[in-house]
Write an enzyme that holds these catalytic residues in place. Structure first.
Site, short mmCIF file in Angstrom:
data_model
loop_
_atom_site.label_atom_id
_atom_site.label_comp_id
_atom_site.label_asym_id
_atom_site.label_seq_id
_atom_site.Cartn_x
_atom_site.Cartn_y
_atom_site.Cartn_z
CD GLU A 267 -3.00 -0.67 2.47
OE1 GLU A 267 -2.79 0.40 2.96
OE2 GLU A 267 -3.80 -1.34 2.97
CD GLU A 322 -12.25 1.75 -0.25
OE1 GLU A 322 -12.74 1.14 0.53
OE2 GLU A 322 -11.05 1.93 -0.56
CE LYS A 325 -10.60 2.87 4.63
NZ LYS A 325 -9.02 2.47 4.08
CD GLU A 331 -7.90 6.65 6.72
OE1 GLU A 331 -8.04 5.31 6.31
OE2 GLU A 331 -6.41 7.01 6.79
#
Length: 479
Positions: A267, A322, A325, A331
């Site tokens: 990541e 997203e 999250k 985030e």
């Protein structure tokens, strides 16, 4: 015709640079903590459209794995943290899990890896000491099914596994992890021919230390570099420093066999939006970080000062923004794409990829920062780079040998006007390879109308959209 000859010569130069050098690969993390994402079949088409050949998942969702079948996309699946303890205690559980979640889809779905847990030390500390036994049992299950050569087992670790990371030569694993977990894990990875997965985010280090860390240093842009007084090595990239801290920590575990274990950056990414206190979170910075990283990896230039010849595979985080999250705004804004499949900013996943409306040379760093996703079906028109605000500069991380070869080409067969960097000329100072190469690369780039592919030099150069600083020398944005 002259331009055509120049492009042929550029291609020949590119082949010369690449000869004997393998490049790493770039994939993307496909997270699904959201309630507005497109269906898996549409996502697979999006991946193929953008040349994304590898994905890493956080589970084994059947609809996703079925959609990936016969796509040619390589896949890493995950055994979630919640199942690590069961897989560690019972080999039969691991075998059943592999049968149900790997063997059932392979080989139509090209599963190439299993990530056992994710950042276990940081997010599921209660199963820390069961992690390597779980990895061992999953591998044994794969071996029983004759899949262990094709499907490797690893586990992503966060940089919080390090007790020290600065300077990189001081890198060392936390005392409670070093001998009890990391040494057995490295033994396992070495014996099975697998790789160490590391989640590394220069954004966090920069956001917490913006008064100390240069943004250019974090974004792979030209910078003065940071000297590691312990090793004597000089760093031009924060990600390099983070990875070498891991390499240093691995080296202190005491086995030379660990030197053969590759590192995969499982990541890394940069948010396009953040809270007020999240310094540096913006679409332009995200485009710069991801774009520069992709070009570097695919150019075969991803080695670090400590492991200069290493080929590093990278998975960008993340495929989509997203919206469910938890945590700060960042985030929910790491995605390269909005859920409506429009790009948050432009980043290429292949060298010299599809055409870009920005004309910003090899792997575009154009971006759209309007604060909102374009309306579904609206086409997502991106802002074109305005005339006069794009420059081509040398990539210091390419090393002097590659820079000199590219400089000689630009000033010779390439037709760049290099009189300005001759002794006594206006841009002779600073008298460094990076400065002189930047001058030549930029002249070559501008003379060719800043067209796609004319600022790359096989990874020795890249485009910036802010005027470079080179002493008193000013690089022109037109010729």
């Amino acid at each position: 015709m002259a331009l055509a000859r120049g492009l042929v010569l550029a291609a020949a130069l590119s082949l010369l640079f690449f000869a004997g050098a393998d490049a790493g690969t770039v994939g993307v993390n496909w997270g699904r903590v959201a309630n507005d994402l497109p269906n898996p079949a549409s996502v697979v088409q999006l991946l193929k459209q953008h040349g994304i050949g590898q994905v890493k998942l956080y589970d084994t969702e059947p609809t996703v794995l079925r959609a990936l079948a016969n796509s040619g996309i390589k896949v890493v699946v995950a055994l979630p943290n919640e199942q690590v303890a069961a897989a560690a205690r019972r080999p039969s559980y691991a075998l059943a899990w592999v049968r149900r979640n790997v063997a059932a889809y392979y080989p139509a779905t090209q599963i190439q890896g299993v990530a056992v847990g994710n950042e276990v030390f940081a997010t599921a500390a209660n199963v820390t000491f069961q992690l390597v036994p779980a990895m061992t049992n999953v591998h044994a299950a794969l071996a029983r099914l004759n899949m262990d050569k094709a499907v490797k087992v690893s586990s992503p670790i966060a940089l919080t596994a390090l007790a020290a990371s600065y300077p990189p030569s001081a890198g060392v694993f936390r005392e409670e992890l070093s001998q009890a977990v990391m040494k057995p894990m490295l033994d396992f990875l070495s014996q099975t021919g697998s790789y160490l997965m590391v989640n590394a985010y220069p954004f966090f280090a920069y956001a917490d230390n913006a008064g100390v860390i240069s943004l250019d240093y974090a974004l792979f842009r030209p910078n003065a570099g940071e000297l590691d007084s312990g090793s004597g090595l000089k760093y031009y990239s924060l990600l390099d420093a983070q990875l070498d801290a891991v390499f240093s920590a691995v080296g202190k575990l005491g086995s030379s066999s660990y030197n053969g274990v590759r590192v995969v950056v499982s990541e890394t990414g940069w948010p396009s939006k953040g809270d007020a206190k999240e310094v540096g979170a913006s679409a332009s910075n995200a485009a710069a970080y991801n774009g520069n990283l992709v070009r570097r990896v695919l150019s075969g230039n991803a080695g670090t000062p400590r492991r200069a010849d290493a080929d590093v595979d990278v998975y960008l985080f993340a495929l989509f923004n997203e919206n469910q999250k938890p945590g700060p705004t960042s985030e929910r804004n790491y995605g390269v794409f909005y859920p409506n499949q429009q790009q948050v900013y432009d980043v290429e996943f292949v060298l010299g990829g599809r055409s870009s409306s920005k004309g910003n040379g090899g792997g575009g760093l154009g971006w759209q920062d309007n604060g909102n996703a374009p309306a579904a079906g609206g086409g997502g028109v991106k802002a074109a780079v305005a005339p006069g605000d794009a420059w081509c500069v040398a990539n210091a991380m390419a090393g002097e040998g590659r820079l000199k070869a590219a400089l000689d080409y630009a000033c010779g067969p390439g037709g760049a006007d290099c009189k300005g960097i001759q002794p006594g000329a206006a841009c002779f100072e600073p008298n460094t390879m990076v400065s002189h190469a930047s001058y030549a690369f930029n002249d070559y780039y501008q003379r060719r109308g800043r067209s796609i592919g004319t600022c790359d030099f096989a990874g020795a150069a890249y485009v910036v959209n802010q005027a470079p600083k080179m002493g008193k020398c000013e690089l022109p944005s037109t010729v």
